[in-house]
Enzyme design. Sequence first.
Site, PDB file in Angstrom:
ATOM      1  N   GLY A  91      31.339  55.592  46.727  1.00  0.00           N
ATOM      2  CA  GLY A  91      32.246  54.855  46.557  1.00  0.00           C
ATOM      3  C   GLY A  91      33.676  55.536  46.250  1.00  0.00           C
ATOM      4  O   GLY A  91      33.631  56.047  45.399  1.00  0.00           O
ATOM      5  N   GLN A  92      34.161  54.260  47.086  1.00  0.00           N
ATOM      6  CA  GLN A  92      35.748  54.565  47.552  1.00  0.00           C
ATOM      7  C   GLN A  92      36.208  53.134  46.349  1.00  0.00           C
ATOM      8  O   GLN A  92      35.909  52.813  45.565  1.00  0.00           O
ATOM      9  CB  GLN A  92      36.145  55.117  48.618  1.00  0.00           C
ATOM     10  CG  GLN A  92      35.228  56.078  49.219  1.00  0.00           C
ATOM     11  CD  GLN A  92      36.131  56.922  50.261  1.00  0.00           C
ATOM     12  OE1 GLN A  92      37.234  57.021  50.952  1.00  0.00           O
ATOM     13  NE2 GLN A  92      35.470  57.016  51.026  1.00  0.00           N
ATOM     14  N   ALA A 169      29.980  44.786  49.381  1.00  0.00           N
ATOM     15  CA  ALA A 169      29.926  46.516  49.551  1.00  0.00           C
ATOM     16  C   ALA A 169      29.008  46.775  48.758  1.00  0.00           C
ATOM     17  O   ALA A 169      28.716  46.251  48.316  1.00  0.00           O
ATOM     18  CB  ALA A 169      31.293  47.042  49.155  1.00  0.00           C
ATOM     19  N   GLY A 182      26.352  48.100  41.785  1.00  0.00           N
ATOM     20  CA  GLY A 182      25.078  47.764  42.749  1.00  0.00           C
ATOM     21  C   GLY A 182      25.708  46.696  43.984  1.00  0.00           C
ATOM     22  O   GLY A 182      26.655  47.261  44.713  1.00  0.00           O
ATOM     23  N   SER A 184      28.473  44.156  46.199  1.00  0.00           N
ATOM     24  CA  SER A 184      29.607  42.606  45.829  1.00  0.00           C
ATOM     25  C   SER A 184      29.750  41.816  47.506  1.00  0.00           C
ATOM     26  O   SER A 184      29.646  42.686  48.905  1.00  0.00           O
ATOM     27  CB  SER A 184      31.043  42.735  45.637  1.00  0.00           C
ATOM     28  OG  SER A 184      31.307  43.974  46.989  1.00  0.00           O
ATOM     29  N   CYS A 200      36.789  50.720  51.082  1.00  0.00           N
ATOM     30  CA  CYS A 200      35.910  52.342  51.090  1.00  0.00           C
ATOM     31  C   CYS A 200      36.345  52.950  51.916  1.00  0.00           C
ATOM     32  O   CYS A 200      35.839  53.497  52.623  1.00  0.00           O
ATOM     33  CB  CYS A 200      34.494  51.123  51.338  1.00  0.00           C
ATOM     34  SG  CYS A 200      33.933  50.250  50.476  1.00  0.00           S
TER      35      CYS A 200
END
Length: 238
Positions: A91-92, A169, A182, A184, A200
């Site tokens: 992810g970002q 997220a 994981g 959030s 993201c």
Amino acid sequence: MNSFVDGVWTSACFFGYTNCMVEWRISDELVNYETALAEMEARVDAIVAGSADELIWCLEHPPLYTAGTSANPADLLEPEKFPVYEARRGGQYTYHGPGQRVIYVMLDLNKRGRDVRKFVANLEAWTIATLAEFNVTGEIRAGRVGVWVERPEKPTTITGQIAEDKIAAIGVRLRRWVSFHGISINVEPDLNHFQGIVPCGISDHGVTSLVDLGLPVNIADLDVALKSTFNTVFDNNT
């Protein structure tokens, strides 16, 4: 079985899996990100070695940004706003802070089927089922990571579509088929804190929370919903 160890309240809820024992840990105090990362990595190594059970760890962090392996430096709009950590997950950029429930998921996919796509889909389904406990309809969108909710009360997008905001997220990493990092879920964070990044990498949609949606929900309420929906997704065949 409950215990209090090193300032962390641990609620161990063991589900009826064959060779799959899942412990739940609830941390009531804010947890430093580097401390959480070190504990996660140690637990994953122990799960790999067969010396520890799987773990779901629910906590909150102090305000910070994390950069996933695909993070674009241009998406860090205010680098001095909060500490920034390399997360080493997929992810970002994302934000963590008080009022947001972070759920670190350390599950052994060697016992649950070595299928990364299915695992991520299960995390999405678990998040959606949890939101449904509060009558919130969470949805997945192609090309957009996380879980989204429609906001028909807001102006439509420039393409005439119903506005949508991100409420959760998802970003994971696997080590020898054991997961960590994981989910959030935004319960009542300061949504202004998201303005220091492009969350993201998505700039044309907003961010919301359960309280922002008008729901009188707290972190403890969300924990109850997470536990009650876990088995509906992560059963003995996942």
